[in-house]
Design an enzyme around this catalytic site. Structure first.
Site, mmCIF file in Angstrom:
data_model
loop_
_atom_site.group_PDB
_atom_site.id
_atom_site.type_symbol
_atom_site.label_atom_id
_atom_site.label_comp_id
_atom_site.label_asym_id
_atom_site.label_seq_id
_atom_site.Cartn_x
_atom_site.Cartn_y
_atom_site.Cartn_z
ATOM 1 N N ARG A 162 29.385 52.536 -35.713
ATOM 2 C CA ARG A 162 27.913 52.631 -35.852
ATOM 3 C C ARG A 162 27.274 53.434 -34.716
ATOM 4 O O ARG A 162 26.160 53.141 -34.286
ATOM 5 C CB ARG A 162 27.259 51.248 -35.918
ATOM 6 C CG ARG A 162 27.670 50.403 -37.113
ATOM 7 C CD ARG A 162 27.214 51.027 -38.434
ATOM 8 N NE ARG A 162 27.439 50.135 -39.552
ATOM 9 C CZ ARG A 162 28.557 50.076 -40.279
ATOM 10 N NH1 ARG A 162 29.579 50.880 -40.007
ATOM 11 N NH2 ARG A 162 28.647 49.261 -41.300
ATOM 12 N N SER A 230 22.892 45.646 -43.304
ATOM 13 C CA SER A 230 23.136 44.752 -42.156
ATOM 14 C C SER A 230 22.056 44.979 -41.115
ATOM 15 O O SER A 230 21.865 46.112 -40.658
ATOM 16 C CB SER A 230 24.493 45.051 -41.514
ATOM 17 O OG SER A 230 25.534 44.902 -42.442
ATOM 18 N N GLU A 326 21.399 46.835 -35.664
ATOM 19 C CA GLU A 326 21.921 48.133 -36.135
ATOM 20 C C GLU A 326 20.731 49.024 -36.500
ATOM 21 O O GLU A 326 20.766 50.243 -36.341
ATOM 22 C CB GLU A 326 22.804 47.905 -37.373
ATOM 23 C CG GLU A 326 23.246 49.193 -38.023
ATOM 24 C CD GLU A 326 23.983 48.975 -39.330
ATOM 25 O OE1 GLU A 326 24.991 48.261 -39.355
ATOM 26 O OE2 GLU A 326 23.537 49.554 -40.344
HETATM 27 P P1 FAD Z 1 16.659 56.747 -41.987
HETATM 28 O O1 FAD Z 1 16.534 55.266 -42.004
HETATM 29 O O2 FAD Z 1 15.607 57.548 -42.641
HETATM 30 O O3 FAD Z 1 16.811 57.224 -40.464
HETATM 31 C C1 FAD Z 1 17.680 56.556 -39.596
HETATM 32 C C2 FAD Z 1 17.586 57.237 -38.213
HETATM 33 O O4 FAD Z 1 18.092 58.566 -38.287
HETATM 34 C C3 FAD Z 1 16.146 57.370 -37.709
HETATM 35 O O5 FAD Z 1 16.170 57.171 -36.314
HETATM 36 C C4 FAD Z 1 15.776 58.810 -38.040
HETATM 37 O O6 FAD Z 1 14.792 59.328 -37.157
HETATM 38 C C5 FAD Z 1 17.108 59.531 -37.875
HETATM 39 N N1 FAD Z 1 17.246 60.679 -38.779
HETATM 40 C C6 FAD Z 1 17.180 60.667 -40.131
HETATM 41 N N2 FAD Z 1 17.427 61.899 -40.634
HETATM 42 C C7 FAD Z 1 17.631 62.708 -39.566
HETATM 43 C C8 FAD Z 1 17.942 64.099 -39.436
HETATM 44 N N3 FAD Z 1 18.075 64.923 -40.495
HETATM 45 N N4 FAD Z 1 18.084 64.610 -38.176
HETATM 46 C C9 FAD Z 1 17.949 63.810 -37.080
HETATM 47 N N5 FAD Z 1 17.664 62.485 -37.145
HETATM 48 C C10 FAD Z 1 17.507 61.941 -38.380
HETATM 49 N N6 FAD Z 1 25.092 51.611 -43.400
HETATM 50 C C11 FAD Z 1 26.426 51.650 -43.215
HETATM 51 O O7 FAD Z 1 26.907 52.262 -42.250
HETATM 52 N N7 FAD Z 1 27.265 51.023 -44.110
HETATM 53 C C12 FAD Z 1 26.829 50.355 -45.178
HETATM 54 O O8 FAD Z 1 27.617 49.802 -45.931
HETATM 55 C C13 FAD Z 1 25.429 50.308 -45.397
HETATM 56 N N8 FAD Z 1 24.929 49.641 -46.469
HETATM 57 C C14 FAD Z 1 23.574 49.586 -46.657
HETATM 58 C C15 FAD Z 1 23.083 48.919 -47.776
HETATM 59 C C16 FAD Z 1 21.721 48.843 -48.006
HETATM 60 C C17 FAD Z 1 21.207 48.129 -49.225
HETATM 61 C C18 FAD Z 1 20.817 49.448 -47.089
HETATM 62 C C19 FAD Z 1 19.340 49.376 -47.342
HETATM 63 C C20 FAD Z 1 21.294 50.113 -45.977
HETATM 64 C C21 FAD Z 1 22.679 50.197 -45.746
HETATM 65 N N9 FAD Z 1 23.217 50.873 -44.631
HETATM 66 C C22 FAD Z 1 24.573 50.950 -44.456
HETATM 67 C C23 FAD Z 1 22.312 51.490 -43.639
HETATM 68 C C24 FAD Z 1 21.765 52.892 -44.066
HETATM 69 O O9 FAD Z 1 21.873 53.074 -45.437
HETATM 70 C C25 FAD Z 1 22.488 54.025 -43.377
HETATM 71 O O10 FAD Z 1 22.350 53.916 -41.965
HETATM 72 C C26 FAD Z 1 21.955 55.395 -43.796
HETATM 73 O O11 FAD Z 1 22.800 56.411 -43.323
HETATM 74 C C27 FAD Z 1 20.517 55.664 -43.326
HETATM 75 O O12 FAD Z 1 20.053 56.818 -43.997
HETATM 76 P P2 FAD Z 1 18.513 57.188 -44.095
HETATM 77 O O13 FAD Z 1 18.432 58.598 -44.602
HETATM 78 O O14 FAD Z 1 17.783 56.183 -44.874
HETATM 79 O O15 FAD Z 1 18.095 57.145 -42.566
HETATM 80 N N1 EPU Z 2 30.391 36.078 -43.757
HETATM 81 C C1 EPU Z 2 30.034 34.746 -43.813
HETATM 82 N N2 EPU Z 2 28.742 34.457 -44.160
HETATM 83 C C2 EPU Z 2 27.827 35.421 -44.444
HETATM 84 C C3 EPU Z 2 28.211 36.786 -44.378
HETATM 85 C C4 EPU Z 2 29.517 37.091 -44.025
HETATM 86 O O1 EPU Z 2 30.818 33.852 -43.538
HETATM 87 O O2 EPU Z 2 26.681 35.079 -44.763
HETATM 88 C C5 EPU Z 2 31.805 36.406 -43.431
HETATM 89 C C6 EPU Z 2 32.559 36.908 -44.672
HETATM 90 O O3 EPU Z 2 33.071 35.830 -45.419
HETATM 91 C C7 EPU Z 2 33.642 37.754 -44.063
HETATM 92 C C8 EPU Z 2 32.970 38.340 -42.811
HETATM 93 O O4 EPU Z 2 31.851 37.505 -42.528
HETATM 94 O O5 EPU Z 2 34.713 36.940 -43.638
HETATM 95 C C9 EPU Z 2 32.540 39.792 -42.996
HETATM 96 O O6 EPU Z 2 31.604 39.902 -44.072
HETATM 97 P P1 EPU Z 2 31.521 41.196 -45.029
HETATM 98 O O7 EPU Z 2 32.882 41.549 -45.535
HETATM 99 O O8 EPU Z 2 30.445 40.944 -46.012
HETATM 100 O O9 EPU Z 2 31.133 42.380 -44.060
HETATM 101 P P2 EPU Z 2 30.115 42.485 -42.862
HETATM 102 O O10 EPU Z 2 30.906 42.515 -41.598
HETATM 103 O O11 EPU Z 2 29.038 41.472 -42.955
HETATM 104 C C10 EPU Z 2 30.181 45.088 -42.698
HETATM 105 C C11 EPU Z 2 29.169 46.170 -42.481
HETATM 106 C C12 EPU Z 2 28.545 46.575 -43.792
HETATM 107 C C13 EPU Z 2 29.633 47.098 -44.725
HETATM 108 C C14 EPU Z 2 30.672 45.981 -44.940
HETATM 109 C C15 EPU Z 2 31.866 46.477 -45.704
HETATM 110 C C16 EPU Z 2 28.317 45.980 -40.232
HETATM 111 C C17 EPU Z 2 27.197 45.531 -39.363
HETATM 112 N N3 EPU Z 2 28.175 45.739 -41.536
HETATM 113 O O12 EPU Z 2 29.474 43.932 -43.125
HETATM 114 O O13 EPU Z 2 27.646 47.649 -43.550
HETATM 115 O O14 EPU Z 2 29.115 47.493 -45.957
HETATM 116 O O15 EPU Z 2 31.162 45.508 -43.654
HETATM 117 O O16 EPU Z 2 32.627 47.313 -44.902
HETATM 118 O O17 EPU Z 2 29.283 46.538 -39.736
HETATM 119 C C18 EPU Z 2 25.387 48.160 -42.955
HETATM 120 O O18 EPU Z 2 25.860 48.674 -41.930
HETATM 121 O O19 EPU Z 2 24.166 48.170 -43.223
HETATM 122 C C19 EPU Z 2 26.307 47.507 -43.896
HETATM 123 C C20 EPU Z 2 25.907 46.912 -45.008
#
Ligand code: FAD
Ligand code: EPU
Length: 343
Positions: A162, A230, A326
């Protein structure tokens, strides 16, 4: 397109009802540069955003927000590799789906993550055993002052969990305009994540579809329930710290991490504090995933901040682990220190 005092409610996935003084949707780098000049001229704060799926607006924004919509995908190939050059305003998930449709595999584990391509290197998005750094060849940035374009190669990005150099303050005068992604033609499924271990995929589409089902079980669709994925990062601790915790909490999930460190599951830690029913105003923890904070409809920034503060405090008191957001926190003049805001 420019508006004065424009609502951002539909432009942030948390669905917070906040506003910005000016909102510009930029389809070219020239528009971004013009917006930046305008901000300098009138001494207004400037912020580039993709789809605001990783930001918490702490208050109304007092300047110019530019939503990046620079499009375009160019694909080259050699014997072994697909080479994609992608405009930073493309939607990430759409890109993943389009590559699979074209028979270009490799990004499937990162499907269903909201946001634009330009944001993915910033926090080195990751999911289900894969991170962007595994495929990112380069990131093209434009310097807002000079208009100069610079290519930053993978080994210069300092990618880690991250994190990347793009979170460093030095890069606030730059905007990411394109990302280069290289994918090997010889496809190999990545099934290291616990939830995928049992899968016997025949194609990348099997993983893509499975990840849809897993994510649907754990993460709410932001179009229906406001959230930013997250809210906190998973904490990284030393082996000694992990061993001590495991002595008291033997069922605690933990994962080996680089440099002999251990990654813990923030969702589990929060869950152990019996916080799933907890709420502040209209903000709450998602009942299926404690790491996801949600807007039940009319949550305010203050609701989310108070909720996050309480979670951090309770986890800190129980485990002596102090969670770090995050999500990026944005105040009226720009980004602020997220940890300070909830300490
Ligand atoms: P924004 O929120 O618009 O911007 C984020 C930051 O980047 C801000 O500081 C902004 O100023 C900067 N920025 C944006 N664009 C640019 C650019 N072109 N140049 C310079 N700076 C810029 N993240 C994960 O890593 N794994 C996941 O599994 C994951 N699952 C998600 C699920 C959901 C439902 C949601 C809502 C979010 C999730 N995220 C996850 C977090 C998020 O989707 C990612 O961090 C994504 O890359 C953010 O993209 P954005 O365009 O919305 O960024
Ligand atoms: N868990 C619980 N209770 C909860 C949630 C999770 O006990 O309420 C336990 C699960 O059972 C599991 C462990 O925690 O043993 C990990 O949970 P999960 O597999 O759901 O993944 P996570 O660590 O919560 C991370 C990323 C996600 C990404 C998934 C899959 C971070 C901060 N989050 O979640 O990224 O999609 O793994 O790789 O690293 C994001 O960054 O926004 C995001 C959604």
């Amino acid at each position: 397109m420019t508006n004065r005092h424009c609502s951002l409610k539909v432009y942030n996935t948390l669905g917070l009802d906040i506003s910005t003084r000016f909102l510009i949707i930029a389809e070219t780098k020239e528009t971004i540069l013009e917006a930046w000049k305008f901000s300098k001229c009138f001494k207004l704060p400037f912020l580039i955003l993709g789809e605001a799926s990783n930001v918490l607006f702490v208050e109304n924004f007092a300047g110019i927000i530019v939503l990046n919509r620079i499009k375009g995908i160019v694909i080259h190939e050699d014997d072994r590799t697909w080479k994609l050059h992608i405009g930073s305003g493309e939607n990430w998930h759409q890109l993943v789906q389009d590559t699979l449709t074209k028979g270009i595999f490799g990004l499937e584990n990162l499907a269903w993550i909201p946001g634009t391509v330009g944001s993915v290197p910033i926090q080195n998005i990751g999911a289900y055993g894969v991170e962007l750094q595994d495929f990112c060849s380069y990131v093209d940035v434009i310097h807002l002052e000079s208009g100069d374009i610079k290519r930053i190669y993978n080994n210069e990005c300092n990618f880690s969990y991250r994190d990347s150099i793009f979170k460093n303050k030095y890069w606030t005068d730059f905007v990411i305009i394109a990302v280069g992604i290289y994918l090997k033609k010889k496809w190999q499924p990545i099934l290291t994540y616990n939830d995928l271990k049992y899968l016997k995929p025949v194609s990348a589409w099997d993983i893509f579809n499975e990840i849809f089902l897993i994510r649907k079980r754990k993460i709410p669709d932001p179009k229906i329930i406001g959230n930013v994925g997250s809210f906190f990062k998973n904490p990284i601790v030393t082996q000694k710290q992990a061993a001590l915790l495991l002595k008291h909490f033997p069922t605690m999930p933990y994962y080996p991490f680089i440099n002999n460190q251990i990654k813990l599951a923030a969702g589990w830690l929060i869950d152990q504090c019996n916080l799933k029913e907890f709420y502040v105003g209209d903000s709450a923890l998602y009942h299926k995933q404690a790491l996801v904070l949600i807007n039940k409809g009319h949550a305010t920034s203050q609701d989310i901040l108070s909720l996050a503060k309480e979670i951090r405090l309770r986890v800190g008191k129980k485990f002596n682990i102090w969670l770090e957001p995050e999500v990026r926190f944005i105040k009226s003049k720009g980004e602020c220190n997220a940890i300070e805001m909830i300490s």
